[in-house]
Design an enzyme around this catalytic site. Structure first.
Site, PDB file in Angstrom:
ATOM      1  N   PHE A  63       0.856  -1.190   0.000  1.00 32.04           N
ATOM      2  CA  PHE A  63       0.000   0.000   0.000  1.00 32.04           C
ATOM      3  C   PHE A  63       0.889   1.236   0.000  1.00 32.04           C
ATOM      4  CE2 PHE A  63      -2.586   3.471   1.490  1.00 32.04           C
ATOM      5  CZ  PHE A  63      -3.705   3.322   0.689  1.00 32.04           C
ATOM      6  N   ASP A 148       9.254   2.476   1.509  1.00 34.88           N
ATOM      7  CA  ASP A 148       8.120   3.288   1.954  1.00 34.88           C
ATOM      8  C   ASP A 148       7.993   3.059   3.455  1.00 34.88           C
ATOM      9  OD1 ASP A 148       5.631   4.161   2.784  1.00 34.88           O
ATOM     10  OD2 ASP A 148       4.579   3.514   0.978  1.00 34.88           O
ATOM     11  N   LYS A 177       2.691  10.058   8.112  1.00 32.33           N
ATOM     12  CA  LYS A 177       1.980   9.630   9.331  1.00 32.33           C
ATOM     13  C   LYS A 177       2.623  10.179  10.616  1.00 32.33           C
ATOM     14  CE  LYS A 177      -0.179   5.400   7.557  1.00 32.33           C
ATOM     15  NZ  LYS A 177      -1.551   5.866   7.326  1.00 32.33           N
TER      16      LYS A 177
END
Ligand code: PLP
Length: 328
Positions: A63, A148, A177
């Site tokens: 993702f 990532d 985040k």
């Protein structure tokens, strides 16, 4: 409050230095989100690669975000459905399979991109030598390795960055985040010789490195260090895992329990949605991914008493779900 990122600000420089010193000495570009950081990383990988090399190998169940490049990198049909045609140039292979990556490399390949631990894909932890073997493959073929770290970064696994659990450095890393701890910020961190491919006018963002959010990110690093939170992660992680294993002994539908730092999963043999809903009704927010994997990503400041309370709620939610199954 606002200076666009054409100009240098003291805060931007400080944050870049903080990240660089704790990672691999890379240079930073700041964006506003994880997807946007990944878009930039994809652009950078193409720009820094020799002419004709543009393809990026990514992993099934990955993702990387919802914008077009990041969504095209995300090898999950449910994320991409209805948005064709996608950005060309992505090749998908299974996670934890080095041979599959080796077979997928051609003279058009520019990079290999992955989450060191897959988050949305179900907290999939890499085999011991997986990341090191990918590093070797990339070096052998002159490819860029992109991590990532939007979910694994900034302390979640008990190290500053997830890759540090396996001592394998990327050429490019993306963050978001936890980086702003609630304030919207993302970052691309790249080895200096790779970062050079982005000259003036090649990449920019109006709010990237906005002094307000950059200050929030600086505060995150300072607070984690001042409060010794990285050191706490391992200890809390073990406590949560032991609680999860007790649940596993009680409920036959729990297939496995796993985790790295504060990225944990309870895998079920049934859909997790009813358990998530029953827990939420009692004030506990857990996430279910891939239909049957409960993903636990608690704050680094969580106390043992709060963990006990959470697991009491989770046990009640599971009991309720089990009773409904038996009676139906
Ligand atoms: C690994 C990973 N990359 C990228 C993203 C996208 O980040 P954002 O929602 O900030 O665009 C996410 C979000 O869940 C993620 O988990």
């Amino acid at each position: 409050m606002h200076v666009d990122n054409t100009f240098y600000t003291v805060e931007q420089g400080r944050l870049a230095q903080i990240i660089s010193k704790r990672s691999f000495g890379g240079k930073c570009f700041f964006s506003n989100s994880g997807a946007e950081a990944n878009e930039g990383a994809i652009k950078l990988a193409r720009k820094a690669s020799p002419e004709g090399r543009y393809k990026i190998i990514t992993m099934e169940r990955s993702f990387h975000g919802r914008t077009f490049g990041a969504m095209s990198a995300t090898a999950q049909a449910k994320t991409q459905h209805g948005f064709d045609p996608l950005l060309p140039g992505f090749v998908y292979v299974p996670f934890n399979d080095v041979d599959a990556v080796a077979k997928a490399i051609t003279k058009e390949t520019a990079a290999v991109m992955l989450e060191p631990i897959q988050g949305e894909g179900g907290v999939n932890i890499p085999d011991d030598n997986y990341l090191a073997s990918l590093r070797e493959l990339c070096d052998e073929h002159g490819l860029l390795l992109i991590f990532d770290e939007v979910q694994t970064g900034c302390g979640r696994t008990g190290k500053w960055f997830g890759y540090q659990n396996w001592n394998v450095e990327p050429d490019i890393m993306t963050l978001a985040k936890a980086l702003g701890n609630g304030a919207p910020i993302g970052a691309i961190v790249a080895q200096p010789e790779v970062a050079e491919a982005f000259g003036p006018g090649t990449h920019a963002s109006t709010y990237g490195a906005n002094p307000l959010v950059v200050s929030a990110a600086i505060a995150l690093f300072e607070t984690i260090e001042q409060e010794g939170l990285l050191e706490r992660v391992g200890q809390i992680s073990q406590y949560i895992l032991s609680q999860a294993r007790s649940l596993q002994q009680r409920f036959g539908f729990i297939e496995s329990v796993r985790g790295c730092g504060l990225m944990l999963a309870i895998e079920l043999s049934l859909p997790g949605a009813p358990i998530v809903a029953a827990a939420l009704e009692r004030g506990l927010r857990v996430n279910c991914t891939q239909n049957s994997i409960l993903r636990l990503l608690p704050a680094m400041t969580i106390t043992e008493a709060e963990i006990d309370e959470a697991f009491e709620i989770l046990a009640t939610a599971m009991q309720e779900t089990q009773s409904k199954l038996v009676s139906s």
